[in-house]
Design a protein around this motif. Sequence first.
Motif, short mmCIF file in Angstrom:
data_model
loop_
_atom_site.label_atom_id
_atom_site.label_comp_id
_atom_site.label_asym_id
_atom_site.label_seq_id
_atom_site.Cartn_x
_atom_site.Cartn_y
_atom_site.Cartn_z
N PHE A 1 0.84 -1.20 0.00
CA PHE A 1 0.00 0.00 0.00
C PHE A 1 0.88 1.26 0.00
O PHE A 1 0.59 2.22 -0.70
N ALA A 2 1.98 1.19 0.77
CA ALA A 2 2.85 2.36 0.92
C ALA A 2 3.54 2.75 -0.39
O ALA A 2 3.99 3.88 -0.56
N ASN A 3 3.59 1.80 -1.33
CA ASN A 3 4.28 2.09 -2.60
C ASN A 3 3.33 2.54 -3.71
O ASN A 3 3.73 2.65 -4.86
N VAL A 4 2.08 2.74 -3.34
CA VAL A 4 1.07 3.08 -4.34
C VAL A 4 0.48 4.44 -4.00
O VAL A 4 0.34 4.78 -2.83
N LEU B 1 -7.91 3.92 0.17
CA LEU B 1 -8.99 3.64 1.12
C LEU B 1 -8.38 3.19 2.45
O LEU B 1 -7.16 3.14 2.60
N GLU B 2 -9.22 2.84 3.40
CA GLU B 2 -8.73 2.37 4.71
C GLU B 2 -8.24 0.94 4.61
O GLU B 2 -8.55 0.22 3.67
N ALA B 3 -7.50 0.53 5.63
CA ALA B 3 -7.09 -0.86 5.81
C ALA B 3 -6.28 -1.41 4.64
O ALA B 3 -6.39 -2.58 4.28
N GLY B 4 -5.46 -0.53 4.03
CA GLY B 4 -4.56 -1.00 2.99
C GLY B 4 -5.24 -1.29 1.66
O GLY B 4 -4.69 -2.01 0.82
N ARG B 5 -6.42 -0.74 1.48
CA ARG B 5 -7.14 -0.98 0.23
C ARG B 5 -7.05 0.24 -0.68
O ARG B 5 -6.94 1.37 -0.20
N VAL B 6 -7.10 -0.03 -1.98
CA VAL B 6 -7.12 1.07 -2.95
C VAL B 6 -8.23 0.83 -3.96
O VAL B 6 -8.66 -0.31 -4.17
N ALA C 1 -12.55 -1.31 -9.22
CA ALA C 1 -12.29 -2.44 -8.33
C ALA C 1 -11.68 -1.90 -7.04
O ALA C 1 -10.96 -0.90 -7.05
N VAL C 2 -11.98 -2.58 -5.94
CA VAL C 2 -11.31 -2.30 -4.67
C VAL C 2 -10.34 -3.46 -4.43
O VAL C 2 -10.73 -4.63 -4.53
N VAL C 3 -9.08 -3.10 -4.16
CA VAL C 3 -8.03 -4.11 -4.08
C VAL C 3 -7.33 -4.02 -2.72
O VAL C 3 -6.97 -2.93 -2.27
N GLN C 4 -7.16 -5.18 -2.11
CA GLN C 4 -6.47 -5.25 -0.82
C GLN C 4 -4.96 -5.39 -1.06
O GLN C 4 -4.53 -6.37 -1.67
#
Lengths: 150, 142
Positions: B7-10, B113-118, B137-140
Amino acid sequence: MALNPDLIGRTYPPSEPYLVGREKIREFARSIGDENPAYHDVAVAQGLGHADVVAPPTFAFTFVFASAAVVILDPDLGLDYTKVVHGEQSFVYSRPIVAGDELVVINTIENIRAAAGNDMITVKSVVSTTSGEPVVVTTKVIVARGTGAQ
Amino acid sequence: MTTNLKFANVEVGTKLPALSVPIQRLDLIRYAGASGDFNIIHWNERFATSVGLPNVIAHGMFTMASAIRVVTDWVGDPGAVVEYGVRFTRTVPVPDDGVGVLLEISGEVTELLEAGRVRVTLTASSAGQTVLGRAQAVVQLA
């Protein structure tokens, strides 16, 4: 003729359980040209934390579509299937589907509305395991051409 | 669910590698068999044109299944896709000319988004026109 809005909220009996087959997942993945090893190789899927090969994100539509025949063919709805097109589709997953899952679908007519001379029917399909674990909720909007009030 | 994509790299605006999917009649036949959707408009030109379509058209669900490959190829684990939705805005006619058509798909991160989702927004086009609307799409991520 407009479709009967009284059917909004109608829920149909659960489908017969659908057993997700490993070869069916592989066949589906091949049909979309997708060689992602998580769809084909059990060891790779297990390495990702799944119990068996994973189903592609839209795989659920195959058995949900079959289960929704109870809605499409409901004589009270009076739908002419030759005039139906697929307007929208969505999937909201609680967890991925994997080979070996035994899944039951419960279909509900969530909405019927007229738009530009067509009727738009929203069908929500709740997919759970036979032991009641929620897996995915799919929602589709089907458009019945030329049935809506002008 | 395991992915190496952090998540931190996106960030918003991160582009996913694009994909071109060639579609010929055989692909539609194969998809019909695998999916159980044997609607005649997806394989019979005589019938398709008799109901006003320009030609045999691809299953909307074939297009939808192809478009999400941009996300699953990017993230690696298909189980990372937690939500996916589209509107079918245009048909994809598939002529029987030995060439077929190309479906061009691209994707971009449009929301953290929250909890590492985009949230990823997808674009799918064929013959220069978009064929899906509100494709998201929502991706974890990890």
